[in-house]
Design an enzyme around this catalytic site. Sequence first.
Site, mmCIF file in Angstrom:
data_model
loop_
_atom_site.group_PDB
_atom_site.id
_atom_site.type_symbol
_atom_site.label_atom_id
_atom_site.label_comp_id
_atom_site.label_asym_id
_atom_site.label_seq_id
_atom_site.Cartn_x
_atom_site.Cartn_y
_atom_site.Cartn_z
ATOM 1 N N ALA A 58 2.419 -16.287 -1.534
ATOM 2 C CA ALA A 58 2.381 -15.396 -0.378
ATOM 3 C C ALA A 58 3.687 -15.510 0.401
ATOM 4 O O ALA A 58 4.050 -16.582 0.880
ATOM 5 C CB ALA A 58 1.200 -15.766 0.524
ATOM 6 N N TYR A 183 -6.515 -12.893 5.468
ATOM 7 C CA TYR A 183 -5.232 -12.625 6.113
ATOM 8 C C TYR A 183 -5.243 -11.220 6.713
ATOM 9 O O TYR A 183 -6.250 -10.525 6.673
ATOM 10 C CB TYR A 183 -4.091 -12.887 5.138
ATOM 11 N N ARG A 231 -4.078 -7.395 -3.858
ATOM 12 C CA ARG A 231 -5.069 -8.447 -4.013
ATOM 13 C C ARG A 231 -6.128 -8.282 -2.929
ATOM 14 O O ARG A 231 -5.791 -8.109 -1.751
ATOM 15 C CB ARG A 231 -4.455 -9.837 -3.922
#
Length: 365
Positions: A58, A183, A231
Site C-alpha cells: 500500500a 481504509y 482491491r
Amino acid sequence: MASQLFRPIDLGGLTLPNRVVIAPMCQYSAVDGDATDWHTLHLGNLALSGAGLLILEATAVEPEGRISPDDLGLWSDVNETALARVLETVRRHSDMPIGVQLGHAGRKASVRAPWLGGGQYPLGERGWETVAPSPLPMQQEDRLPLALDAAGLARIREAFAAAARRAARIGLQAIEIHAAHGYLLHQFLSPLSNQRDDAYGGTLENRMRFPLEVFEAVRAATPAGLPVGVRVSGTDWVEGGWDSEQTVAFAEALKARGVDFMHVSSGGLSAAQRIALAPGYQVPLARAVKQATGVPTMAVGLITDYEHAEAVVAGGDADMVALARGILFDPRWPWHAAAHLGATVKAPKQYLRSQPARYRTLFES
C-alpha cells in the site's frame, strides 16, 4: 492434465506468465515515503520467486494517507526517484511484472508499526489528524477523524491520479486501487463508517460515488495498456455492514468504467468483525464477483496448499490466487507449486543448478 494455475492470463494488455500473484504487504520501512535499501532486498527476493505478478505494498497518495509514518509513498518527486531507483535494481535481474497498490488510510492512519504495538501516535509525536467520510473513529480510543468536505475530496481524488501518473512514469506495469481493509475508500463504501447525508452517503449509489470517482480519475491518468484494478473487502463481517451483494454491485459499476481486475479480500473496517478463519475462507467472495461480472478476479486468504490453489483456479472460483504472508514464509512457493503440479517456472540463471534431479523440467529454458 496441464496445471491451470500456471497458464498465462491477460489483464488489460499485460500478460502474466502464470496466475500466482504476490499481494501487497506493508513493510513499514520507508523514510518520508521514500523506498529504502530494505525495499531493494525485499522486492528483489520476491521478484526471483517465479510468480506471475508482484504488487508493491500500500503506497500512500499523500502524507496524511499513510497508515504509519514509515509507509511507502508516491506523492512527490523525491518519492518517485527513490522508488524508481529500487525498481531499476530489481529489473536488472528479473522481468517479473511489477504493479503498485495506491491507497489512502483515512481514519486508520497515523499508527505505529505492528512490532511497535500498533495504536495511533499522539499528535506531536509522529501523529497527525486523520480524515474519513464521517467523524467516526475505528477504535474507541482513537482521535475523531475529520469529515472530508468537497475540497478534501477533490484533493484526494487528484492525489490518486497524480500518483498513478508517477507510477506509469517509472514503468510500473499495473495499478491496484486500495478500497479494502477499512481504509478510506472502503470507509466510503460501508454504511458502518459512512453516515453522510450528502451525495456521498446514504444509498449504495451514493456510498460508491467517491470510490468510483477515484477509479475514473486513475483510469484517465494512466495510458492504454496499463491495467487498473481494485482491491475490495467482500464483507465487513459485521451485521448491517458492507457485504457480498454490495461488493458485486460495486464490481459491476467498476466493470462499466473499464476495470481490468478485481482483488477480493475482506474485513478490516470494524473492531466488531467476527471472522471464521479457514483455508480459502474468502474464496466464495471472489467467486461471487467473478461469476457476476466476468472480470479477472484474484482470490486471497489462507491459500497455502498447492492443490488448493490449483483447485481455486481450475474450478472457476477465481482467475488468480494471491499470496501474502505465506510467500514471506516460503519465497519459493511458486517453484514448489510448479514442481508439485508438473508445471514450469522462470528462475534466474544463477539458480538453475538448484533444480532437483527429480524436477529436471521445472525451470523454463
